[in-house]
Scaffold this motif. Structure first.
Motif, mmCIF file in Angstrom:
data_model
loop_
_atom_site.group_PDB
_atom_site.id
_atom_site.type_symbol
_atom_site.label_atom_id
_atom_site.label_comp_id
_atom_site.label_asym_id
_atom_site.label_seq_id
_atom_site.Cartn_x
_atom_site.Cartn_y
_atom_site.Cartn_z
ATOM 1 N N THR A 117 2.292 1.078 -5.077
ATOM 2 C CA THR A 117 1.284 1.394 -4.087
ATOM 3 C C THR A 117 -0.026 0.685 -4.393
ATOM 4 O O THR A 117 -0.114 -0.126 -5.317
ATOM 5 C CB THR A 117 1.078 2.915 -4.005
ATOM 6 O OG1 THR A 117 0.185 3.214 -2.929
ATOM 7 C CG2 THR A 117 0.512 3.470 -5.308
ATOM 8 N N SER A 118 -1.057 0.983 -3.634
ATOM 9 C CA SER A 118 -2.352 0.319 -3.781
ATOM 10 C C SER A 118 -3.297 1.141 -4.650
ATOM 11 O O SER A 118 -3.152 2.356 -4.792
ATOM 12 C CB SER A 118 -2.999 0.094 -2.411
ATOM 13 O OG SER A 118 -3.247 1.332 -1.768
ATOM 14 N N HIS A 151 0.833 -1.211 0.000
ATOM 15 C CA HIS A 151 0.000 0.000 0.000
ATOM 16 C C HIS A 151 0.867 1.260 0.000
ATOM 17 O O HIS A 151 0.393 2.341 0.347
ATOM 18 C CB HIS A 151 -0.948 0.032 1.206
ATOM 19 C CG HIS A 151 -1.728 -1.222 1.416
ATOM 20 N ND1 HIS A 151 -2.476 -1.442 2.567
ATOM 21 C CD2 HIS A 151 -1.893 -2.331 0.651
ATOM 22 C CE1 HIS A 151 -3.053 -2.627 2.486
ATOM 23 N NE2 HIS A 151 -2.717 -3.190 1.330
ATOM 24 N N CYS A 152 2.115 1.105 -0.368
ATOM 25 C CA CYS A 152 3.069 2.205 -0.446
ATOM 26 C C CYS A 152 3.976 1.959 -1.647
ATOM 27 O O CYS A 152 4.069 0.836 -2.148
ATOM 28 C CB CYS A 152 3.945 2.285 0.808
ATOM 29 S SG CYS A 152 3.039 2.534 2.355
ATOM 30 N N THR A 153 4.667 2.988 -2.061
ATOM 31 C CA THR A 153 5.696 2.846 -3.088
ATOM 32 C C THR A 153 7.050 2.759 -2.400
ATOM 33 O O THR A 153 7.394 3.640 -1.612
ATOM 34 C CB THR A 153 5.665 4.047 -4.048
ATOM 35 O OG1 THR A 153 4.353 4.166 -4.607
ATOM 36 C CG2 THR A 153 6.681 3.871 -5.167
ATOM 37 N N ASP A 195 6.863 6.490 -0.643
ATOM 38 C CA ASP A 195 5.653 7.315 -0.681
ATOM 39 C C ASP A 195 4.481 6.404 -0.309
ATOM 40 O O ASP A 195 4.565 5.182 -0.466
ATOM 41 C CB ASP A 195 5.436 7.907 -2.072
ATOM 42 C CG ASP A 195 4.230 8.838 -2.118
ATOM 43 O OD1 ASP A 195 4.373 10.005 -1.735
ATOM 44 O OD2 ASP A 195 3.146 8.370 -2.524
ATOM 45 N N ASN A 196 3.390 6.992 0.159
ATOM 46 C CA ASN A 196 2.256 6.145 0.579
ATOM 47 C C ASN A 196 0.918 6.579 -0.018
ATOM 48 O O ASN A 196 -0.138 6.240 0.528
ATOM 49 C CB ASN A 196 2.148 6.115 2.101
ATOM 50 C CG ASN A 196 1.664 7.428 2.695
ATOM 51 O OD1 ASN A 196 1.873 8.495 2.120
ATOM 52 N ND2 ASN A 196 1.019 7.352 3.853
ATOM 53 N N GLN A 197 0.910 7.282 -1.147
ATOM 54 C CA GLN A 197 -0.352 7.689 -1.767
ATOM 55 C C GLN A 197 -0.820 6.641 -2.781
ATOM 56 O O GLN A 197 -0.069 5.763 -3.172
ATOM 57 C CB GLN A 197 -0.173 9.063 -2.410
ATOM 58 C CG GLN A 197 0.184 10.142 -1.385
ATOM 59 C CD GLN A 197 0.649 11.422 -2.044
ATOM 60 O OE1 GLN A 197 -0.158 12.269 -2.421
ATOM 61 N NE2 GLN A 197 1.955 11.577 -2.198
ATOM 62 N N ARG A 198 -2.074 6.757 -3.235
ATOM 63 C CA ARG A 198 -2.710 5.709 -4.048
ATOM 64 C C ARG A 198 -2.457 5.894 -5.539
ATOM 65 O O ARG A 198 -2.359 7.017 -6.030
ATOM 66 C CB ARG A 198 -4.226 5.702 -3.813
ATOM 67 C CG ARG A 198 -4.638 5.628 -2.372
ATOM 68 C CD ARG A 198 -4.275 4.282 -1.724
ATOM 69 N NE ARG A 198 -4.073 4.469 -0.293
ATOM 70 C CZ ARG A 198 -2.905 4.303 0.318
ATOM 71 N NH1 ARG A 198 -1.848 3.911 -0.361
ATOM 72 N NH2 ARG A 198 -2.798 4.504 1.616
#
Length: 524
Positions: free
Chosen positions: A443-444, A417-419, A474-477
């Motif tokens: 990521t997700s 769920h992250c890059t 990074d943790n955005q979708r």
């Protein structure tokens, strides 16, 4: 290269069962498409209305064909709503979107034993060519899909463009990323796991899972898959290009390992084996997979290899069905008997990457290879469900990647769920250990909901300073688009601004480069 492993009791039992019992869903599934033509479309009475609620899909492109998929499901969240009889489904593949130049056509049988799904293995098509396809059942016509064959095996393509994605929890948000993914110009999408989530309905979520509990039965899993497939943005993404799919844990049960559930005290071995059979059959029923993937016993054969001329081979891994149980400590993670792939799949991977003849060897992989400490400072904390829990096997494979026997290995990963963009090395604790490959953990689509980048970086930036093999986090979708040519692989991180609304904007947040012949990855 690969030392002997103990063969699990389940592998022996499964092989014996497959040899004596045949396919779990019955011999009717081997009927050739053309043999379905003798079944009159009106036999047994009229069909219900609204047959194609789940859209269409294609997958596993070869130079001369692809798999075409649909499922007849007028009541998708109530078991499908089809009569308990086989139904003929006509299919067409055309060179144009108006279906005036038909390239191939035929009739397939949608059988109740497979939830009236259809898997047509079309052949006789031209290499590296875009086609359009559709289905007909009774008086209804499906939406049209677009697909593309792979380049010829002996061709030397200059370029390949594809995307990979993972983790699309229905409850966590809208599929705004899929809406933008469907508009990309791609040869295929690799989906790396967690296509559905088995979690209970959460009435406080953005949207709510069907049912009253986790899925356990075949009907439960069929309904859960069908709910995901009703999403129009996901349908558009499937209809835009072929998909290459593999599963992770949430298609069955969080963090399962072979025959072991997440909570063995709550699920007996017999109950979990029955749940596994149900989940894997439902997965096959809803994915554009070939007959070679039909479930046998407890297994669904998903590890496989697809070739795109001499430019790239995609080695699809399965790190769930054959893995040893997760270790509980770092000391246990050094046990040489532990395997995340099982010995047979490891031998297949080593042989396939060594003999692929491809400029690039891309691994479609579920869980993170790179070492991923979760705590800053001297204390070390790891998620041992990842390759961090299977350290001897990881070291062995990464030493092989650095041996000169495999060209340009790049690992493409889901799950987090992250890059996480990383160099790969056999010993992450030794600064002198050489970089041998690259990994992009994408990521997700929705899982995790809208992110909090500030809190994420507050936690992980100090750890990144201690982890020189990490190059970007990074943790955005969103999803990742990869442009591969003979000299480099350029990967673009495509992020949406929200999943908590019906629409979103998309942007390229970062780009990553792997140069042919130069192990490792850099931020462009």
């Amino acid at each position: 290269m690969t030392p002997p492993y103990p063969v699990s009791r389940r592998r022996l039992v499964s092989a014996a069962g497959a040899a004596t019992a045949g396919l779990v869903v019955g011999p009717m599934l081997l009927t050739p498409e053309g043999a379905a033509a003798h079944v009159a479309s009106g036999a047994g009475g009229p069909l219900p209305a609204g047959l194609f609620t789940l859209g269409v899909a294609s997958g596993d492109p070869l130079p001369d064909g692809v798999v075409l998929w649909t499922r007849l499901a007028p009541q998708p969240l109530a078991g499908g709503g089809m009569p308990a009889r086989p139904v003929p489904v006509r299919w067409e593949v055309a060179e144009d979107e108006r279906f005036r130049r038909i390239a191939r056509r035929g009739t397939a049988l949608a059988h109740p034993d497979l939830a009236h799904s259809v898997h047509v293995e079309v052949c006789g098509l031209r290499p590296d060519t875009r086609y359009h396809y559709r289905f007909r059942a009774g008086a209804e016509i499906s939406p049209a899909g677009r697909t593309r064959t792979a380049p010829a095996d002996r061709s030397r393509p200059d370029r390949l463009r594809f995307a990979f994605a993972s983790c699309q929890d229905y409850q966590a948000g809208a599929y705004t990323a899929h809406r933008h993914l469907a508009e990309e110009d791609l040869a295929f999408v690799a989906f790396l796991g967690d296509y559905i989530y088995e979690s209970r309905p959460n009435t406080a979520a953005y949207r709510v899972h069907e049912g009253a509990d986790e899925p356990y039965s075949l009907t439960d899993y069929r309904n859960r898959h069908a709910q995901y497939k009703t999403d129009p943005d996901l349908q558009a993404s499937h209809a835009a290009f072929p998909w290459i799919v593999t599963l992770d844990d949430h298609e069955l049960d969080n963090n399962w390992a072979d025959e072991i559930p997440q909570d063995p005290a709550q699920q007996t071995p017999e109950a979990f084996r029955a749940r596994r059979r149900a989940a894997l059959q439902a997965y096959y029923e809803h994915m554009p997979l070939r007959r070679s993937a039909l479930p046998r016993g407890l297994d669904l054969r998903l590890y496989r290899r697809l070739r795109f001329g001499d430019l790239a081979s995609v080695h699809v891994l399965d790190t769930r069905q054959y893995r040893s149980d997760q270790p509980a400590t770092l000391a246990e993670a050094e046990n040489p008997a532990l395997s995340i792939t099982g010995p047979e799949q490891e031998r297949w991977l080593v042989h396939g990457t060594r003999t692929s003849g491809s400029r690039w060897n891309l691994l479609a992989n579920q869980v993170m290879w790179a070492s991923n400490d979760r705590t800053a400072g001297p204390e070390r904390t790891y998620d041992l469900d990842n390759w961090d829990g299977y350290r001897v096997q990881r070291r062995r494979l990464l030493e092989y990647f650095g041996s000169g026997q495999v060209d340009n290995p790049v690992v493409l990963t889901g799950d987090r769920h992250c890059t996480w963009v990383c160099d790969l090395k056999p010993d992450f604790d030794d600064p002198a250990s050489p970089v041998v490959a690259a990994e992009i953990t994408g990521t997700s689509i929705t899982s995790g909901g809208n992110a909090d980048p500030v809190a994420f970086h507050r936690t992980y930036d100090p750890i990144m300073a201690e982890s020189p093999h990490w190059k970007y986090i990074d943790n955005q979708r969103g999803y990742v688009v990869c442009d591969v040519d003979r000299d480099r692989m350029l990967s673009s991180l495509r992020l949406v601004d929200t999943v908590l609304g019906p629409t979103a904007t998309v942007r390229t947040a970062a780009e990553f480069v792997v140069l042919a012949g130069v192990p490792g990855i850099s931020v462009a």
